[in-house]
Design a protein around this motif. Structure first.
Motif, PDB file in Angstrom:
ATOM      1  N   ARG A 125       0.808  -1.224   0.000  1.00 39.26           N
ATOM      2  CA  ARG A 125       0.000   0.000   0.000  1.00 39.26           C
ATOM      3  C   ARG A 125       0.841   1.273   0.000  1.00 39.26           C
ATOM      4  N   ASP A 313      -6.560   3.989  -3.078  1.00 42.73           N
ATOM      5  CA  ASP A 313      -6.324   2.556  -3.298  1.00 42.73           C
ATOM      6  C   ASP A 313      -6.229   2.304  -4.804  1.00 42.73           C
ATOM      7  N   ASN A 315      -6.157  -1.224  -7.370  1.00 44.04           N
ATOM      8  CA  ASN A 315      -6.307  -2.685  -7.345  1.00 44.04           C
ATOM      9  C   ASN A 315      -6.022  -3.281  -8.707  1.00 44.04           C
TER      10      ASN A 315
HETATM   11 MG   LIG Z   1      -7.645  -2.493  -2.572  1.00 45.47          MG
END
Ligand SMILES: [Mg+2]
Ligand SMILES: Nc1ncnc2c1ncn2[C@@H]1O[C@H](COP(=O)(O)OP(=O)(O)OP(=O)(O)O)[C@@H](O)[C@H]1O
Ligand SMILES: O=P(O)(O)O[C@H]1[C@H](OP(=O)(O)O)[C@@H](OP(=O)(O)O)[C@@H](O)[C@@H](O)[C@@H]1OP(=O)(O)O
Ligand SMILES: [Mg+2]
Length: 348
Positions: A125, A313, A315
């Motif tokens: 992250r 975020d 992904n």
């Molecule tokens: Mg995520």
């Protein structure tokens, strides 16, 4: 024609129906267009991903366009399988990464979506948001940044002091540093005071919570295509609430729910999508910098502003099955890969 290992729309339909024990819906199965070359897509996906991505509506449309999805057998060498034009994959583990990287290097004519080292970048992250931070994207259409954050790798008792030193503002979202597809890596906490954070288990990222009116934008990228949907998110935290409450609270995967906020009755200043030119800039830059073609970006608008956005975020190969029109977008994308390859090939 049936390719070895090819998944049939009717098979997939049966599986989906069996597994959900739900109503069967019928799908017309067409014949592939007569094309000089059909497109063979090998896939290596988790069973969860197979179910959500390889829906009958995708398989049917793909077949009609001459695209065939073939399951990769993980118990046999990749080099003995295929030939594939494209390989789609989302599996975890070092062995798989080494395997697919080796295959990619030996078969440059195959489009592997995407290179494992590029995907790896999103498994942390901190590194996943680094490119957005470096971009410092600010143009006449708005500003995109990342919330301030701190990485804690050891000794949770040092957290209160580290948070003070870094000058992070409360509340904070505590997220596991590593995202490996496990449920644990999606276990998030909201912390109202820095002392309670000592209860959590590093390695963690502590990220400033940004009030955003409870709505999040999921920006899906498929090659050059961008599709934005609204999802429900965490509500704002008021100053009063922050003064009154202490502790860390686990919160559910609120924005991952299939229920979209697209039709909800929302305040226009919260609901308005980020400006298209800003999204195009961001997507183009990230595609290049990350070296990925299949990903989504979670973006929020700072409450009370019109054009200050944060990426919270990113992904890899997200839940495209929830993206409206995904079957058309994806099949067109797969065909475009082959077309661009033909264009690049020098004339004989
Ligand atoms: Mg995520
Ligand atoms: N910095 C932040 N400010 C405000 N809300 C946040 C922040 N970070 C996360 N959230 C909220 O928590 C949710 C989950 O956070 P995040 O997307 O980072 O986790 P994830 O486990 O990677 O989720 P996903 O299911 O999208 O992979 C977000 O969708 C959003 O609702
Ligand atoms: O659960 P879905 O299928 O919808 O997809 C989710 C996907 O799970 P899956 O890859 O196992 O399917 C997640 O992947 P991991 O981080 O856990 O690897 C992550 O990408 C989420 O953001 C996706 O949700 P979306 O962002 O699209 O709402
Ligand atoms: Mg997210």
């Amino acid at each position: 024609m049936r390719l070895n290992g090819e998944i049939q729309p009717e098979e997939e339909e049966r599986k989906v129906t069996d597994s959900f024990n739900s109503q069967t819906y019928s799908i017309g199965i067409g014949f592939p267009h007569s094309q000089s070359h059909d497109l063979v897509v090998g896939y290596a996906l988790t069973s969860k991903k197979k179910k959500s991505f390889l829906q009958p509506k995708l398989l049917c449309l793909a077949r009609n366009k001459g695209i065939f999805f073939v399951a990769i057998d993980l118990n046999r060498p990749l080099s003995d399988q295929g030939p594939f034009d494209v390989v789609l994959h989302k599996l975890s583990g070092k062995d798989w990464c080494a395997n697919i990287e080796n295959y990619r290097q030996k078969n440059p004519e195959v489009t592997v979506l995407d290179p494992p080292y590029a995907i790896e970048h999103l498994h942390n992250r901190q590194s996943m948001l680094q490119d957005v931070a470096d971009l410092n994207l600010s143009d006449c259409h708005g500003k995109v940044g990342v919330p301030r954050q701190l990485v804690i790798t050891k000794d949770p008792s040092s957290i209160p002091c580290e948070v003070n030193k870094a000058g992070l503002k409360l509340p904070l979202v505590a997220k596991p540093l590593v995202v490996d597809g496990s449920a644990k890596s999606h276990e998030l906490f909201l912390a109202y005071d820095q002392f309670s954070l000592a209860e959590l288990e590093p390695p963690l990222v502590l990220q400033e919570f940004v009030n955003h009116g409870g709505i999040l934008f999921k920006v899906y990228i498929v090659g050059e295509i961008i599709k934005v949907v609204r999802r429900f998110s965490l509500p704002n935290v008021s100053k009063r609430e922050l003064e009154k409450v202490a502790g860390v609270f686990r919160f559910p995967r609120v924005s991952s729910a299939a229920a979209s906020a697209d039709d909800a009755d929302l305040e226009p200043s919260v609901a308005e999508h980020p400006p298209q030119p800003l999204l195009e800039n961001l997507a183009r830059e990230l595609r290049l910098r990350l070296g990925l073609r299949l990903f989504n970006i979670d973006m929020i608008r700072e409450h009370g502003t019109r054009d200050v956005f944060y990426v919270i975020d990113i992904n890899y190969f997200p839940g495209y099955g929830k993206m409206p029109d995904y079957e058309h977008i994806f099949t067109d994308f797969l065909l475009s890969l082959v077309q661009s390859k033909h264009k690049k090939r020098p004339a004989a």
